[in-house]
Enzyme design. Sequence first.
Site, PDB file in Angstrom:
ATOM      1  N   ILE A  73       0.818  -1.226   0.000  1.00 21.63           N
ATOM      2  CA  ILE A  73       0.000   0.000   0.000  1.00 21.63           C
ATOM      3  C   ILE A  73       0.846   1.269   0.000  1.00 21.63           C
ATOM      4  O   ILE A  73       0.345   2.335  -0.324  1.00 21.63           O
ATOM      5  CB  ILE A  73      -0.993   0.040   1.184  1.00 21.63           C
ATOM      6  CG1 ILE A  73      -0.266  -0.152   2.522  1.00 21.63           C
ATOM      7  CG2 ILE A  73      -2.117  -0.969   0.993  1.00 21.63           C
ATOM      8  CD1 ILE A  73      -1.104   0.238   3.724  1.00 21.63           C
TER       9      ILE A  73
ATOM     10  N   ASN B 129      -6.190  -0.470   7.823  1.00 28.28           N
ATOM     11  CA  ASN B 129      -5.782  -1.295   8.963  1.00 28.28           C
ATOM     12  C   ASN B 129      -4.291  -1.649   8.952  1.00 28.28           C
ATOM     13  O   ASN B 129      -3.673  -1.741  10.006  1.00 28.28           O
ATOM     14  CB  ASN B 129      -6.622  -2.585   8.944  1.00 28.28           C
ATOM     15  CG  ASN B 129      -6.073  -3.645   9.863  1.00 28.28           C
ATOM     16  OD1 ASN B 129      -6.262  -3.597  11.077  1.00 28.28           O
ATOM     17  ND2 ASN B 129      -5.366  -4.627   9.290  1.00 28.28           N
TER      18      ASN B 129
ATOM     19  N   TYR C  72       5.888   5.211  16.194  1.00 28.95           N
ATOM     20  CA  TYR C  72       4.631   4.496  15.939  1.00 28.95           C
ATOM     21  C   TYR C  72       3.461   5.294  16.520  1.00 28.95           C
ATOM     22  O   TYR C  72       2.442   5.510  15.845  1.00 28.95           O
ATOM     23  CB  TYR C  72       4.697   3.099  16.562  1.00 28.95           C
ATOM     24  CG  TYR C  72       3.388   2.346  16.555  1.00 28.95           C
ATOM     25  CD1 TYR C  72       2.919   1.734  15.389  1.00 28.95           C
ATOM     26  CD2 TYR C  72       2.623   2.219  17.716  1.00 28.95           C
ATOM     27  CE1 TYR C  72       1.718   1.035  15.385  1.00 28.95           C
ATOM     28  CE2 TYR C  72       1.425   1.518  17.721  1.00 28.95           C
ATOM     29  CZ  TYR C  72       0.979   0.931  16.555  1.00 28.95           C
ATOM     30  OH  TYR C  72      -0.222   0.244  16.555  1.00 28.95           O
ATOM     31  N   GLY C  73       3.596   5.733  17.771  1.00 27.85           N
ATOM     32  CA  GLY C  73       2.525   6.497  18.420  1.00 27.85           C
ATOM     33  C   GLY C  73       2.207   7.773  17.663  1.00 27.85           C
ATOM     34  O   GLY C  73       1.044   8.136  17.481  1.00 27.85           O
ATOM     35  N   ALA C  74       3.258   8.442  17.179  1.00 24.70           N
ATOM     36  CA  ALA C  74       3.042   9.692  16.431  1.00 24.70           C
ATOM     37  C   ALA C  74       2.282   9.423  15.134  1.00 24.70           C
ATOM     38  O   ALA C  74       1.427  10.220  14.720  1.00 24.70           O
ATOM     39  CB  ALA C  74       4.385  10.356  16.129  1.00 24.70           C
TER      40      ALA C  74
ATOM     41  N   ILE D 177      -4.106  -6.665  21.499  1.00 27.39           N
ATOM     42  CA  ILE D 177      -4.909  -7.703  20.855  1.00 27.39           C
ATOM     43  C   ILE D 177      -4.002  -8.871  20.452  1.00 27.39           C
ATOM     44  O   ILE D 177      -2.861  -8.664  20.025  1.00 27.39           O
ATOM     45  CB  ILE D 177      -5.608  -7.133  19.587  1.00 27.39           C
ATOM     46  CG1 ILE D 177      -6.351  -5.819  19.908  1.00 27.39           C
ATOM     47  CG2 ILE D 177      -6.555  -8.166  18.970  1.00 27.39           C
ATOM     48  CD1 ILE D 177      -7.443  -5.924  20.949  1.00 27.39           C
TER      49      ILE D 177
HETATM   50  N1  LIG Z   1      -2.421  -6.047  17.819  1.00 29.05           N
HETATM   51  C1  LIG Z   1      -2.484  -5.044  18.688  1.00 29.05           C
HETATM   52  O1  LIG Z   1      -2.266  -5.232  19.895  1.00 29.05           O
HETATM   53  C2  LIG Z   1      -2.840  -3.654  18.218  1.00 29.05           C
HETATM   54  C3  LIG Z   1      -2.993  -2.678  19.185  1.00 29.05           C
HETATM   55  C4  LIG Z   1      -3.330  -1.393  18.795  1.00 29.05           C
HETATM   56  C5  LIG Z   1      -3.502  -1.097  17.454  1.00 29.05           C
HETATM   57  N2  LIG Z   1      -3.339  -2.066  16.522  1.00 29.05           N
HETATM   58  C6  LIG Z   1      -3.516  -1.681  15.121  1.00 29.05           C
HETATM   59  O2  LIG Z   1      -4.375  -2.613  14.476  1.00 29.05           O
HETATM   60  C7  LIG Z   1      -4.004  -2.754  13.110  1.00 29.05           C
HETATM   61  C8  LIG Z   1      -3.798  -4.217  12.783  1.00 29.05           C
HETATM   62  O3  LIG Z   1      -2.781  -4.734  13.611  1.00 29.05           O
HETATM   63  P1  LIG Z   1      -2.514  -6.289  13.778  1.00 29.05           P
HETATM   64  O4  LIG Z   1      -2.105  -6.483  15.172  1.00 29.05           O
HETATM   65  O5  LIG Z   1      -3.613  -7.073  13.210  1.00 29.05           O
HETATM   66  O6  LIG Z   1      -1.196  -6.425  12.864  1.00 29.05           O
HETATM   67  P2  LIG Z   1      -0.643  -7.592  11.942  1.00 29.05           P
HETATM   68  O7  LIG Z   1      -1.190  -8.918  12.341  1.00 29.05           O
HETATM   69  O8  LIG Z   1       0.826  -7.414  11.873  1.00 29.05           O
HETATM   70  O9  LIG Z   1      -1.311  -7.220  10.541  1.00 29.05           O
HETATM   71  C9  LIG Z   1      -0.862  -6.136   9.789  1.00 29.05           C
HETATM   72  C10 LIG Z   1      -0.931  -6.536   8.328  1.00 29.05           C
HETATM   73  O10 LIG Z   1      -0.526  -5.425   7.538  1.00 29.05           O
HETATM   74  C11 LIG Z   1       0.129  -5.935   6.376  1.00 29.05           C
HETATM   75  N3  LIG Z   1       1.016  -4.906   5.878  1.00 29.05           N
HETATM   76  C12 LIG Z   1       2.087  -4.341   6.509  1.00 29.05           C
HETATM   77  N4  LIG Z   1       2.691  -3.467   5.710  1.00 29.05           N
HETATM   78  C13 LIG Z   1       1.976  -3.449   4.549  1.00 29.05           C
HETATM   79  C14 LIG Z   1       2.128  -2.749   3.331  1.00 29.05           C
HETATM   80  N5  LIG Z   1       3.135  -1.888   3.110  1.00 29.05           N
HETATM   81  N6  LIG Z   1       1.219  -2.993   2.349  1.00 29.05           N
HETATM   82  C15 LIG Z   1       0.211  -3.870   2.538  1.00 29.05           C
HETATM   83  N7  LIG Z   1       0.028  -4.557   3.668  1.00 29.05           N
HETATM   84  C16 LIG Z   1       0.911  -4.354   4.656  1.00 29.05           C
HETATM   85  C17 LIG Z   1       0.850  -7.182   6.866  1.00 29.05           C
HETATM   86  O11 LIG Z   1       0.895  -8.205   5.869  1.00 29.05           O
HETATM   87  P3  LIG Z   1       2.109  -8.348   4.822  1.00 29.05           P
HETATM   88  O12 LIG Z   1       3.371  -8.313   5.635  1.00 29.05           O
HETATM   89  O13 LIG Z   1       1.839  -9.652   4.167  1.00 29.05           O
HETATM   90  O14 LIG Z   1       1.973  -7.192   3.911  1.00 29.05           O
HETATM   91  C18 LIG Z   1      -0.027  -7.691   7.989  1.00 29.05           C
HETATM   92  O15 LIG Z   1      -0.856  -8.763   7.572  1.00 29.05           O
HETATM   93  C19 LIG Z   1      -2.767  -1.873  12.929  1.00 29.05           C
HETATM   94  O16 LIG Z   1      -3.152  -0.622  12.422  1.00 29.05           O
HETATM   95  C20 LIG Z   1      -2.226  -1.725  14.325  1.00 29.05           C
HETATM   96  O17 LIG Z   1      -1.459  -0.557  14.472  1.00 29.05           O
HETATM   97  C21 LIG Z   1      -3.002  -3.340  16.869  1.00 29.05           C
END
Ligand SMILES: NC(=O)c1ccc[n+]([C@@H]2O[C@H](COP(=O)([O-])OP(=O)(O)OC[C@H]3O[C@@H](n4cnc5c(N)ncnc54)[C@H](OP(=O)(O)O)[C@@H]3O)[C@@H](O)[C@H]2O)c1
Length: 252
Positions: A61, A85, A150-152, A183
Amino acid sequence: MTDSLQDKAVVVTGAGSGIGRATARAFASAGAQVLAVGRTKERLVETAGDDPRITPYAADITEEPDAVVDAAVGAYGHIDIIVNNAAIIGGGALGEHDRVQVERIFQTNLFAPVFLTQAALPHLSDGGTIVNLSTAIMHGLRAWPGASIYGASKVALEFLTRTWAVELAPRRVRVVGIAPGIIATPVLVNNGVPAEQRAAMRAAAEEFTPLGRIGQPEEIAWWILNACRDEASFATGFVLAVDGGVAVSKGP
Ligand SMILES: NC(=O)c1ccc[n+]([C@@H]2O[C@H](COP(=O)([O-])OP(=O)(O)OC[C@H]3O[C@@H](n4cnc5c(N)ncnc54)[C@H](OP(=O)(O)O)[C@@H]3O)[C@@H](O)[C@H]2O)c1
C-alpha cells in the site's frame, strides 16, 4: 442485526493476519464483498479460504494505492468502505531509531492511508465509511516511551480521521477511528520481536489492562463492522477505544 452490509464493496488493508483478517471475514459473513489487501498473497488466500466474497489482492500500500483502488473499482464498480488497517510497529527510544525505520513507519501507517483514501475519493459511494485503525495506548496526551514514532503515526491518523470527517460530511461519507488495546495478533512476530520479549509484553499487557486480559481480533472486527452499518450513520469523526479499559486507566 439487519442486512445493511449486504453486497457492500469493502477494501481491507492488512487483511493477511490479525485484525485485518478477522475484519475481512466478518464483512464477508455479513454479506459484503471484500478486497483483501496485503503484501503476501498466501496469507490473503488463507484469509479468503473458500469464501468467494473475499478477493485476495497482493499489493504494497505504500507503493500502489492507485492499483488497489483500480482493483476494487474494477471488481465492484465503486467503493463503500475502506478499512485502513495495515500498519507496522517499530520500537526504541529516540536515539535508537534509524532513518529508514522512521520513514517506513510513517509511509505505512500514515502516508499509505492518505494516498489510498485520496485515490478512492472519486469512487466512494454516498453513505460510505472510512475506518482508520489507531491504538488506545497513546490515548489523549499520554506519553509512550519506546514507541514515539509508531505512536506519532497513530496520533496523526486520528487527526486525519476528525478532519476528513468534516471535509467529507457534505458527501455523506463518514470517517471513524477504532483504537484497539492489546490484541492477540501476529503483529509482534510480523515485526521481528523475539519470543522472550513477546511473552513479557503479553504478561505486562494483562497486568495494565483493567479487564485483566488482552483482546481477540474478532472483538475489534465487530466494532469496525458495526461502525460501518447504516444504523451508525449519525456518528462520524469519533475514535473509539476498544481496549479493556486501557485508555481510561493509567496505561502501561
Ligand atoms: N495487535 C495489537 O495489539 C494492536 C494494538 C493497537 C492497534 N493495533 C492496530 O491494528 C491494526 C492491525 O494490527 P494487527 O495487530 O492485526 O497487525 P498484523 O497482524 O501485523 O497485521 C498487519 C498486516 O498489515 C500488512 N502490511 C504491513 N505493511 C503493509 C504494506 N506496506 N502494504 C500492505 N500490507 C501491509 C501485513 O501483511 P504483509 O506483511 O503480508 O503485507 C499484515 O498482515 C494496525 O493498524 C495496528 O497498528 C493493533
